[in-house]
Every structure is written in C-alpha cells, then in structure tokens.
Design a protein around this motif. Sequence first.
Motif, PDB file in Angstrom:
ATOM      1  N   GLU A 202       0.830  -1.200   0.000  1.00 14.01           N
ATOM      2  CA  GLU A 202       0.000   0.000   0.000  1.00 14.01           C
ATOM      3  C   GLU A 202       0.869   1.257   0.000  1.00 14.01           C
ATOM      4  N   GLN A 203       2.088   1.170   0.603  1.00  8.96           N
ATOM      5  CA  GLN A 203       2.970   2.329   0.566  1.00  8.96           C
ATOM      6  C   GLN A 203       3.467   2.526  -0.857  1.00  8.96           C
ATOM      7  N   SER A 204       3.412   3.755  -1.352  1.00  3.84           N
ATOM      8  CA  SER A 204       3.810   4.008  -2.732  1.00  3.84           C
ATOM      9  C   SER A 204       5.300   4.206  -2.863  1.00  3.84           C
ATOM     10  N   VAL A 205       5.999   4.548  -1.779  1.00  2.00           N
ATOM     11  CA  VAL A 205       7.437   4.775  -1.827  1.00  2.00           C
ATOM     12  C   VAL A 205       8.065   4.035  -0.666  1.00  2.00           C
ATOM     13  N   VAL A 206       9.141   3.325  -0.935  1.00  2.00           N
ATOM     14  CA  VAL A 206       9.887   2.661   0.121  1.00  2.00           C
ATOM     15  C   VAL A 206      11.105   3.506   0.437  1.00  2.00           C
ATOM     16  N   PHE A 207      11.207   4.042   1.628  1.00  2.00           N
ATOM     17  CA  PHE A 207      12.307   4.911   2.013  1.00  2.00           C
ATOM     18  C   PHE A 207      13.436   4.057   2.568  1.00  2.00           C
ATOM     19  N   ALA A 208      14.440   3.819   1.764  1.00  2.00           N
ATOM     20  CA  ALA A 208      15.609   3.075   2.210  1.00  2.00           C
ATOM     21  C   ALA A 208      16.699   4.074   2.610  1.00  2.00           C
ATOM     22  N   SER A 209      17.876   3.549   2.995  1.00  2.00           N
ATOM     23  CA  SER A 209      18.937   4.438   3.435  1.00  2.00           C
ATOM     24  C   SER A 209      19.465   5.284   2.292  1.00  2.00           C
ATOM     25  N   SER A 210      19.314   4.787   1.049  1.00  2.00           N
ATOM     26  CA  SER A 210      19.729   5.565  -0.115  1.00  2.00           C
ATOM     27  C   SER A 210      18.495   6.209  -0.737  1.00  2.00           C
ATOM     28  N   ALA A 218       7.640   8.444  -9.293  1.00  2.00           N
ATOM     29  CA  ALA A 218       6.841   9.470  -9.971  1.00  2.00           C
ATOM     30  C   ALA A 218       6.214  10.411  -8.945  1.00  2.00           C
ATOM     31  N   PRO A 219       5.893  11.646  -9.334  1.00  2.00           N
ATOM     32  CA  PRO A 219       5.281  12.585  -8.378  1.00  2.00           C
ATOM     33  C   PRO A 219       3.994  12.060  -7.764  1.00  2.00           C
ATOM     34  N   GLU A 220       3.165  11.371  -8.541  1.00  2.00           N
ATOM     35  CA  GLU A 220       1.885  10.927  -7.991  1.00  2.00           C
ATOM     36  C   GLU A 220       2.049   9.817  -6.956  1.00  2.00           C
ATOM     37  N   SER A 221       3.228   9.166  -6.928  1.00  2.00           N
ATOM     38  CA  SER A 221       3.446   8.124  -5.930  1.00  2.00           C
ATOM     39  C   SER A 221       3.479   8.690  -4.520  1.00  2.00           C
ATOM     40  N   LEU A 222       3.769   9.996  -4.401  1.00  2.00           N
ATOM     41  CA  LEU A 222       3.799  10.611  -3.070  1.00  2.00           C
ATOM     42  C   LEU A 222       2.426  10.609  -2.419  1.00  2.00           C
ATOM     43  N   SER A 223       1.379  10.598  -3.220  1.00  2.00           N
ATOM     44  CA  SER A 223       0.012  10.579  -2.672  1.00  2.00           C
ATOM     45  C   SER A 223      -0.606   9.201  -2.757  1.00  2.00           C
ATOM     46  N   GLY A 224       0.171   8.203  -3.110  1.00  5.00           N
ATOM     47  CA  GLY A 224      -0.320   6.829  -3.109  1.00  5.00           C
ATOM     48  C   GLY A 224      -0.993   6.376  -4.375  1.00  5.00           C
ATOM     49  N   GLN A 225      -0.976   7.169  -5.441  1.00  3.99           N
ATOM     50  CA  GLN A 225      -1.603   6.747  -6.691  1.00  3.99           C
ATOM     51  C   GLN A 225      -0.779   5.648  -7.340  1.00  3.99           C
ATOM     52  N   VAL A 226      -1.465   4.671  -7.893  1.00  4.84           N
ATOM     53  CA  VAL A 226      -0.795   3.546  -8.544  1.00  4.84           C
ATOM     54  C   VAL A 226      -1.378   3.383  -9.940  1.00  4.84           C
ATOM     55  N   SER A 227      -0.529   3.450 -10.947  1.00  8.88           N
ATOM     56  CA  SER A 227      -0.956   3.231 -12.321  1.00  8.88           C
ATOM     57  C   SER A 227       0.289   2.907 -13.143  1.00  8.88           C
ATOM     58  N   PRO A 228       0.103   2.350 -14.334  1.00  8.83           N
ATOM     59  CA  PRO A 228       1.274   2.086 -15.180  1.00  8.83           C
ATOM     60  C   PRO A 228       2.099   3.327 -15.470  1.00  8.83           C
ATOM     61  N   ALA A 229       1.496   4.523 -15.388  1.00  6.57           N
ATOM     62  CA  ALA A 229       2.246   5.745 -15.668  1.00  6.57           C
ATOM     63  C   ALA A 229       3.436   5.908 -14.727  1.00  6.57           C
ATOM     64  N   ARG A 230       3.364   5.339 -13.538  1.00  3.40           N
ATOM     65  CA  ARG A 230       4.491   5.435 -12.608  1.00  3.40           C
ATOM     66  C   ARG A 230       5.741   4.783 -13.181  1.00  3.40           C
ATOM     67  N   ASP A 231       5.571   3.621 -13.819  1.00  3.60           N
ATOM     68  CA  ASP A 231       6.724   2.922 -14.390  1.00  3.60           C
ATOM     69  C   ASP A 231       7.323   3.708 -15.552  1.00  3.60           C
ATOM     70  N   TRP A 232       6.464   4.389 -16.331  1.00  2.76           N
ATOM     71  CA  TRP A 232       7.002   5.159 -17.457  1.00  2.76           C
ATOM     72  C   TRP A 232       7.796   6.366 -16.964  1.00  2.76           C
ATOM     73  N   TRP A 233       7.376   6.981 -15.858  1.00  2.00           N
ATOM     74  CA  TRP A 233       8.201   8.051 -15.263  1.00  2.00           C
ATOM     75  C   TRP A 233       9.567   7.507 -14.854  1.00  2.00           C
ATOM     76  N   SER A 234       9.582   6.343 -14.198  1.00  2.00           N
ATOM     77  CA  SER A 234      10.852   5.749 -13.772  1.00  2.00           C
ATOM     78  C   SER A 234      11.753   5.477 -14.972  1.00  2.00           C
ATOM     79  N   LEU A 235      11.166   5.023 -16.092  1.00  2.00           N
ATOM     80  CA  LEU A 235      11.951   4.818 -17.297  1.00  2.00           C
ATOM     81  C   LEU A 235      12.543   6.141 -17.778  1.00  2.00           C
TER      82      LEU A 235
END
Length: 784
Positions: A202-210, A218-235
């Motif tokens: 359910e968490q959209s971002v995993v905060f690791a030590s790095s 992606a910006p929308e991951s900060l509010s928990g939105q999940v969609s394929p668009a997140r992967d395209w931002w990462s690309l």
Amino acid sequence: MGEVDGTDEAAGTRRDAGTTRRDEARVPGPRGAAETRRDGPGGTGGASLMRLPAELAERYEAVAELPVQGAESDLLLVRDARGAEHVAKIFRRGYRADRDVWAKLPELGSPHVLRILETGHADGRDYEVTAYAPDGNLRALMDGPLPPEAVADVAAQLADGLTALHRAGIVHRDLKPENVLVLSGDPLRLAIADFGLSKVLEQSVVFASSSRTLAYAAPESLSGQVSPARDWWSLGMIVRELATGRAPFRGLSETVVVDHLATRPVSADDVADPRLRLLCRGLLTRDPRRRWSGAEVAAWLDGGSPPVAEEATGPETGTGLPFKGRRYARRDELARALVAEWADAAQYFFGRGENSEAWRSLRAWLAELPDDGSIELVDGRLTADVDPDLKLLYLVRWLDPDLPPHFLGRRVTAEDLRMLPAYVENPGPEHRVACRLVRELWRHGLLRELAGFAGGADLAGVDEQWRAHAAAWNELARWIRAQDAPPPALAARLPDAGADDPPLVLAMLLALAAHPADVRRKLAEGLERARARTAGAEPVPWFEWLAGGAGDDPLRMLAVLLAAPEAVVEIESAKRARRAEAERTEALRAQRAERERARLAGRGAATGRAVLWTLPLLAVWLSGSWIVGALFGGGPDGGTSSVGGFQRSSGVPFGFLAVLSVVVWGLQCGAEVVLARAQSADYLPHGPWAMFSKVLGAGGRGLSKASQTVSGAAQRTGRRGCGLVLLAGTVPLLLVFLLLAAVTPVAGLLWTLVLIAAPVAHGVAAGVRLHRWRQARGTVTGGA
C-alpha cells in the motif's frame, strides 16, 4: 510482491527455532553497484540469511549473500546439484509474495522480464529462484554518459518489458537501475527484475537508506496513486541518467527530493541529444494522464515525435477559479487539474448541491467566459439530476475537447479498455476504480459521451458493439444455464452482463468490442490452458460438452473460461474422493492383513485346544465301551446268564469296542485339528462342546424357570409340589430302564453303530462349522 501483513502464514508454517548469523563471505558485486543497507520494514538489523529454507536446502547449496539487498527480502547466490548458479530471493517474515504476480509472470512472454524459475513457501517464508546474472545490473553501465544509440537500445528493451507487464495488469512500482539485470553485455540484453513492490504494498514509496529508490519515483506516488504511468516516469529518469551520466537528485536529502517532486517538474534541458531530450520530456510529464506510455514510446522508437504536454511553471494568482490552492483562468489548465483530482473535484463542485459556495464560484466563472455555450452547459448539464462524476465529465469535455477521454480520473481510450479486465479480476489498488468505471460506462452509456474528446471518436462504435456483445452473451448464458448437463453452481459463474460483481463479464465484453482480434487471441490461449487443466483421468462431461462447442466464437470461449474453475473444482473433488477411497481401502486392507496375521499367529494354540477338547470324547467312548462290554458283552462260555434280573447274552467284546473307540476319537480329533488349523485364532472358544454348552445352558435356564414357577405356585396355593417333581423325574428314569431291558440283546451292536456314526456326524458338523465360518469371514471382508 512483498506484503506487510503483520501475521504469520496459515497453520502449518514452521518457525525457525534460532536466528542466523552473518557470514563474512560475500560475492563481489557488479561494477559500480554500491551496497544497500536494509533499513526498511522487516529489516533484521543487518542479520544475514545464509541458511536456506528446508525446501530449498534439499536441492540448492547457499554460496554467499549478494551485496545488493532489498527492504523486504534477502538475495542469496545458490548452486544446484549440476553446478548451475541461481539467485534465491528469500522474503523476510511478515512479507508475503503476491500469488497473482507469480501466476502471471511466466505467461508474459517478454525476453526483457526476468523469468522466475521457481516459487514457493518454506519455513514460514516465501521464496523465488531466478537465473543468476553475473554481469550485474544496469547500474554497472552508468559510469558516464552513454551514446544516444545505446540509450535508445536500453529504452527500447525496458519499454518492451514494461508493456508486457502492464498488459498483464502488473505495475512494477520500483523500476530503477538496480532492478534491471544485464543478461549479456555483447550484445546488450536487459531484463526487468525484482517485483517485490508490484501491485501489493500500500505504501507508494519505500524509504531506504539511499535516496535512489525515491529518486526514480513518480510525483503521484507521493500521494499513493498507482498506475502504469508510474513505471514510465521511472523509465524517463533512467533514460535521463544514462544520457547525462548524472544520477537524479544526487546529494539531496529525501525531504528535498519529495519537495521537488511535489512542486516542480524535472527538467530535461541538460540532455544533449534532441531525440533523447524529447523522450525524457514525454516520459517526465508530471500529469500521469498526459505522460507518454507504451504507444508514444513505440512511436518515438519508430522515428516519430509524439506531442508533449506543456508543464505549468508555477501557481497562478489573481483572478480565476480557485481550486486546490490555485486559481485557473485558462479552460484547458482547469480541465487538466480537474482530471488530476477527479474525486475531490466532483465532490467539491457538485457534491454539496447548488447552494454550495464552490458551485456558485464555478457558475460565476463560467458566465464570465466569452462562450455562449456555457449557458447550455450550466442549464442543460450541470444542473441536471445526475451523479457529480457525470457533471464533472460534461464540464471537462466542454473545457477542453482536445483532452483525451477521461472519467473518474482515468484515461478511457480504446487502448486503455484492453487493460480493464485485468484490473477488475485482480484485487489491487486499481480494482475498485476499474469496477466502478466499467459499471458507470455501461449504466450511463458514457462511451458515447467520451467520444466527444480528442482521440475518442471510435468509442461510440465500441459502445454499440459492446452492447451487442452483451445481448448475445445474455442469450448464450441463459441457454447454458437452462441445460441439464451443467451443475447448478455454474449459474453463478455465468451471470448476465451487468449482473456480475465484480463486473468481469462486462469488462471482458468491453475489451472484446475495443480490440476483437487481440482479445479473441487471448481467449483462445486461455481456452487451451483451461482444456489442459481439465484434461486427465477425471473427465467432466458437461465441461467437455461446453468446450467442444466453443469453436472460434469468442463468447463461447469466454463462457468456457468462466466455467473452467467449476470444472476444476469437480476434478479436485473427484480426486479427493478417489484418494479418500484409496486411503480407506488401504486402511481396511492393512486392518484385514493385521487381523489375518493375528489369526494365523494363533494356529498352534488352536491346534492344541482342538486336541485337548476332544480328549473328553475319548473318555466317553472308552467308558461307554467298558459299560457295554461289562453289562452286555459275551461271557466266557458264550451263553446267557441272569444278572440282577436281566438276561445277559453274548455280545461284542470290550477289546474290540476299546480299539474302535480310539479310532473314533482319532477321527474326531483329526476333524477338529483340521478345523482349528483353518480357523486358527478364530477357532470356536468352546471347540466341539459349543453345541452342548448351548444345550446345557438352555436346559439350565428351562429348569431354573420351571423351579421358579413351581416355587411360586407353592407359595401362592400353600401346597407343596415336591411329589410332582419327584414323579416327573422318576417316570423318565423308569422308561430308560425299560428301554435298556428291551435293547439289551443287541446293545453291543447298537454301541458299535453309535461309534461308527459318531465320527461321521462329527465330520459333517465340522464341515458345517467351517463353511459357516468362511461365509461369516467373507461377509466381514466384503463389507470392510
């Protein structure tokens, strides 16, 4: 695929008794791959898992721990019996792999998605086994800027993998260089790996030590939105780093990174190559609904230049319609903002009625626009008695017809309709919205409304075909349900279109209307898999009838796919029943074998009892022979004499009778021994005296009852009944004496006949007893 559930696995999970220690042995990592400490949830504080679960330890040997570890799992280099090396991903306790992702990954068919060789659960942990990539991950290639051709090659391979994942309804959610493995360096072959966050957390971002994971979010991951668009931002972030040689947000704290993602766009101006700059701008568009996806990337790879949405540089001030802390004066910008915050916008402007301040502000803002169409919009659409979401749809379409069709904040193009069945079928972040979207599109005929957006002209035809498919499906489903062959439970699996929850049938029919060839192909593939699953030793006649008549009709194929789980249930039930029957038969067989073993073990004792129990017969025959010989045997002169008033005549001598008695006893003893050896431990407890025991018992009970009757009569009448009893006992005795006097001349002959008849009768009785025992034993065995 790791899910923090806070609980142990279901019953049967075995906890390791002790903890594991970190071994110092390490495998050298790929070039440029820095170690990642495990500070995420479920971390063990640096403890290493150098001991494989029992299920894996039987077939693999742990070589060393890989230097790059995840927040939800440990990665171990293992070696099988043939010496081949693999990577074992052992999920930490509290994390549970997503079985849906496990099931779908082998079916993707993309060479750029890492193939999982084995999955399972052992010792309270889920695990995956994948191929080992000794060349490391994509981070090893990021020592500096790469040539544009190499960057384009990387983008093409990753886009192919992402397209396959998204087509199956899987969102990776953690795409970064460390999760892209280098399968070979020359030629370069890449594969997307590590699906630890796919569709589950359910968490959209995993905060690791790095900050490396956050840097690709992606910006929308900060509010928990999940969609394929997140992967395209990462690309896009990966492409930008490959082109510039600089990691995004290098040296910045997580707070600064989050602030940047939430407030400002990521610039691609430092990308030297114009083609790569265009790719980065398209992929790094902040609005996920206007961001490039697989179609635009494919067009870019073919040499095209798809349009890029213009980014707003900052909040607008002054006049305009206020919404979410900003003021909007331009219609298109307001339309994009409403789409991006669809749920809040529908409730804010239309959810509180026409007396709300937000609605009055919107109406006043629309009245100031130099467009006479706003009057018809307000009076004809926005004041109608419809859902707030429909009003927002009308408003967005009027504000910006050039916007792609959107509803409920989701883009609804013909290409997007292809993915709806996957979202509807699989519980996940998009499941609820996808179900509602399908229902609303069906209930209100919204595809015809969405056809008014740019690029949505074909949606009206899709809606018409969708409703035709639904009518045909309802007719087919009702016909199948009316047949006698299918089980009653099948009716729930073949509902009318629109009556199912979740609306999987509607979603499948919609995808079929939008992409008939592609969906027909997938249905045919699913039909073959369903036939393979139901083929075997447990035929299901009704399913074979249903599947046999499918042909190439997509609706019949859909019916077969929906009915397949019920057929599998029947097959599994039949298998369980057969296994239970086999186990019961085996248990009865073992029980009978144990009884037979115990019976045969008593053969010696039974034989001894048979001999001992026939010894009284020998005494009876010898005593009788002696009495007959003494009373009725012939004298020394062979004449007659008078003894006690009886005439004694010459008869059979005692010696002959004694020998005959021994022979008779031998025959009877042999019959009992044969019977005892056959029956063994089942040999009758009373042996040959069982019948006499029953007769004596019955006689004793009769005399006891007669005595009680006589005694009771005496007590009632006051008379003594002993004379009658004496008379009843004396008369038979006198009759016996008279009979003996009558047969005295032939007593020896009669006794001889008795001795001859006795073994014959005994043998017949023994045979009857053996036959009855075998019948009883056969009945018990057959009943068992």
